[in-house]
Design a protein around this motif. Structure first.
Motif, PDB file in Angstrom:
ATOM      1  N   UNK A   7       0.838  -1.203   0.000  1.00 48.46           N
ATOM      2  CA  UNK A   7       0.000   0.000   0.000  1.00 48.46           C
ATOM      3  C   UNK A   7       0.869   1.247   0.000  1.00 48.46           C
ATOM      4  N   UNK A   8       1.925   1.254   0.834  1.00 53.53           N
ATOM      5  CA  UNK A   8       2.792   2.432   0.906  1.00 53.53           C
ATOM      6  C   UNK A   8       3.551   2.658  -0.395  1.00 53.53           C
ATOM      7  N   UNK A   9       4.003   1.576  -1.014  1.00 56.03           N
ATOM      8  CA  UNK A   9       4.755   1.721  -2.261  1.00 56.03           C
ATOM      9  C   UNK A   9       3.868   2.223  -3.396  1.00 56.03           C
ATOM     10  N   UNK A  10       2.588   1.871  -3.352  1.00 55.59           N
ATOM     11  CA  UNK A  10       1.655   2.378  -4.353  1.00 55.59           C
ATOM     12  C   UNK A  10       1.211   3.803  -4.047  1.00 55.59           C
ATOM     13  N   UNK A  11       1.379   4.199  -2.794  1.00 56.99           N
ATOM     14  CA  UNK A  11       0.971   5.540  -2.364  1.00 56.99           C
ATOM     15  C   UNK A  11       2.106   6.179  -1.563  1.00 56.99           C
ATOM     16  N   UNK A  12       3.157   6.635  -2.217  1.00 52.67           N
ATOM     17  CA  UNK A  12       4.337   7.160  -1.505  1.00 52.67           C
ATOM     18  C   UNK A  12       4.028   8.333  -0.582  1.00 52.67           C
ATOM     19  N   UNK A  13       2.938   9.037  -0.829  1.00 52.80           N
ATOM     20  CA  UNK A  13       2.579  10.184   0.016  1.00 52.80           C
ATOM     21  C   UNK A  13       2.270   9.778   1.449  1.00 52.80           C
ATOM     22  N   UNK A  14       2.032   8.479   1.683  1.00 51.26           N
ATOM     23  CA  UNK A  14       1.745   8.018   3.048  1.00 51.26           C
ATOM     24  C   UNK A  14       2.922   8.289   3.994  1.00 51.26           C
ATOM     25  N   UNK A  15       4.135   8.390   3.445  1.00 52.60           N
ATOM     26  CA  UNK A  15       5.303   8.667   4.281  1.00 52.60           C
ATOM     27  C   UNK A  15       5.160   9.990   5.028  1.00 52.60           C
TER      28      UNK A  15
ATOM     29  N   UNK B 228       4.150   1.496  11.736  1.00 51.18           N
ATOM     30  CA  UNK B 228       5.472   2.001  11.337  1.00 51.18           C
ATOM     31  C   UNK B 228       5.753   1.713   9.869  1.00 51.18           C
ATOM     32  N   UNK B 229       5.449   0.496   9.418  1.00 47.44           N
ATOM     33  CA  UNK B 229       5.716   0.123   8.035  1.00 47.44           C
ATOM     34  C   UNK B 229       4.728   0.749   7.063  1.00 47.44           C
ATOM     35  N   UNK B 230       3.495   0.933   7.480  1.00 50.59           N
ATOM     36  CA  UNK B 230       2.501   1.553   6.607  1.00 50.59           C
ATOM     37  C   UNK B 230       2.915   2.962   6.214  1.00 50.59           C
ATOM     38  N   UNK B 231       3.474   3.695   7.168  1.00 47.39           N
ATOM     39  CA  UNK B 231       3.808   5.091   6.921  1.00 47.39           C
ATOM     40  C   UNK B 231       5.292   5.318   6.610  1.00 47.39           C
ATOM     41  N   UNK B 232       6.044   4.236   6.416  1.00 49.18           N
ATOM     42  CA  UNK B 232       7.395   4.394   5.888  1.00 49.18           C
ATOM     43  C   UNK B 232       8.510   4.543   6.890  1.00 49.18           C
TER      44      UNK B 232
END
Length: 422
Positions: free
Chosen positions: A53-61, A114-118
């Motif tokens: 999900x994070x890699x498809x949506x980098x803005x999550x970082x 932690x992993x969801x948001x990078x």
């Protein structure tokens, strides 16, 4: 005659005790491994899912500060703040303290956030804590006494480690070796191995494959190559000290200047978000693709190991959850891939050497590290791995990722020191 009967009766009693212990620990380990394998499989799927999900949506970082606030809230509301980490599990094995079962869902959710948001973290910290919680809970359910509970905790640790990494033998020895350097808890050998194999089997049935890499090139075994590999071991030892000290000092800095847990994680998350904006997403999350590229193709940027260490130190030091072992794999592999061409070795082989050597240096577990090299890379080049490991182990001193670890015997001489790891 009476004495012979008494001796025979005594021997029969001892045999009975061993048989009872064998079946008792086999059953407990099977249950622990099955539960740990199921939870470990769910945990791996969860981490993979949120990573995708994070890699498809980098803005999550850029939402990592908000994620940090949620993590701080979870620990505050459950009253686990300040003492719920891998050191709690390590200390509980020695002190026989109870591990709160509530820690299991909290560390699970916190690591996923932690992993969801990078955040730059691994998953073994969660594995050891989850495993310790499961082992402690099952031990209490079956009413183990205080002398048996440490073995139950190590059972849980080996089961979850095996489930997450797919390395059952490494998981077995690591759980026995990591608690007190220089002392291996051999009484836990059977239960830890049974738990690790059971958990490994459960994850296999769930469709999860173990981590393994094929060494495409192994250099010729000669004195020059042995000395060259030893140089990588020296570099790994130096890097391990820098990494461990940086983690400790960053944690102290964050706690000193940001007393409020919510503010602390928000500041750390903001720092990672800004670094991501400047550098990109290469160093967020686990970084499994970079590790694979380094050890299979020898591909790594010359500054990868420095930037990954920076991202990880800020993430973990400011209160995010996950663990430091997979970041250690990343740092070690890219360090080895960077140095080895300068030393005349294939980059991919140097990456493999660096990965295992740095792991050994930061956890002070040489036997588990040798087994890890076999389970990850096969037995080819085993002598090279052993040389780098012994060098990195000795020269890394008494530093460790886990301050709860005890160094029982000196690394320089046969002397009992009972020293707390730095």
């Amino acid at each position: 005659m009476d004495k012979l009967k008494e001796t025979a009766k005594h021997n029969a009693s001892r045999v009975k005790q061993y048989i009872i212990s064998f079946f008792k620990w086999t059953l407990i380990a099977l249950i622990t491994g099955a539960v740990g394998g199921g939870i470990g499989a769910g945990f791996r799927y969860a981490i993979t899912w949120v990573t995708d999900i994070r890699m498809q949506n980098p803005w999550l970082c850029f939402l990592l500060p908000a994620g940090g606030v949620i993590i701080a809230f979870l620990y505050r509301v459950t009253k686990l703040s300040g003492h719920a980490d891998t050191n709690l599990i390590i200390n509980s094995v020695r002190s026989e303290d109870k591990v709160p079962i509530l820690l299991a869902p909290v560390i699970f959710l916190s690591t996923v956030i932690t992993h969801l948001f990078g955040g730059s973290a691994g998953r073994e910290g969660a594995a050891l804590q989850l495993g310790g919680c499961i082992g402690s809970f099952i031990g209490r359910v079956v009413r183990l006494n205080e002398k048996d509970m440490p073995i139950a905790l190590m059972c849980g640790m080996s089961g979850l480690f095996s489930a997450l990494f797919g390395t059952p033998l490494t998981a077995t020895v690591f759980a026995m070796e990591v608690i007190s350097v220089g002392v291996i808890y051999y009484s836990a050998f059977l239960p830890c191995l049974v738990a690790a194999l059971t958990a490994f089997g459960v994850t296999f049935l769930c469709g999860l494959s173990p981590a393994a890499y094929a060494l495409t090139v192994v250099p010729e075994l000669n004195i020059l190559n042995i000395l060259t590999v030893a140089v990588i071991g020296v570099a790994a030892a130096v890097m391990s000290i820098v990494f461990c000290v940086s983690l400790e000092q960053t944690h102290k800095f964050a706690a000193k200047f940001f007393h409020n847990e919510y503010l602390r994680t928000a500041v750390g998350g903001t720092a990672i978000a800004l670094l991501t904006l400047l550098i990109g997403t290469r160093y967020n999350g686990i970084g499994g693709e970079v590790i694979a590229a380094a050890v299979t193709e020898g591909e790594a940027l010359p500054y990868d190991f420095i930037l990954k260490m920076l991202f990880t130190v800020v993430t973990i030091g400011f209160g995010y959850k996950g663990g430091e072992i997979i970041p250690t794999f990343f740092i070690g592999a890219t360090l080895g891939a960077t140095l080895s061409p300068l030393l005349g070795l294939p980059a991919s082989f140097g990456a493999a050497i660096g990965l295992v050597a740095l792991f050994c240096a930061v956890v002070n577990c040489p036997i588990a590290s040798i087994i890890l090299s076999i389970e990850l890379f096969g037995s080819r080049g085993l002598i090279f791995f052993a040389v780098s490991l012994c060098v990195s182990y000795m020269l890394s001193g008494y530093y460790s990722l886990y301050s709860g670890q005890k160094i029982m015997y000196s690394k320089r001489r046969a002397r009992f020191i009972n020293k707390q790891a730095k």
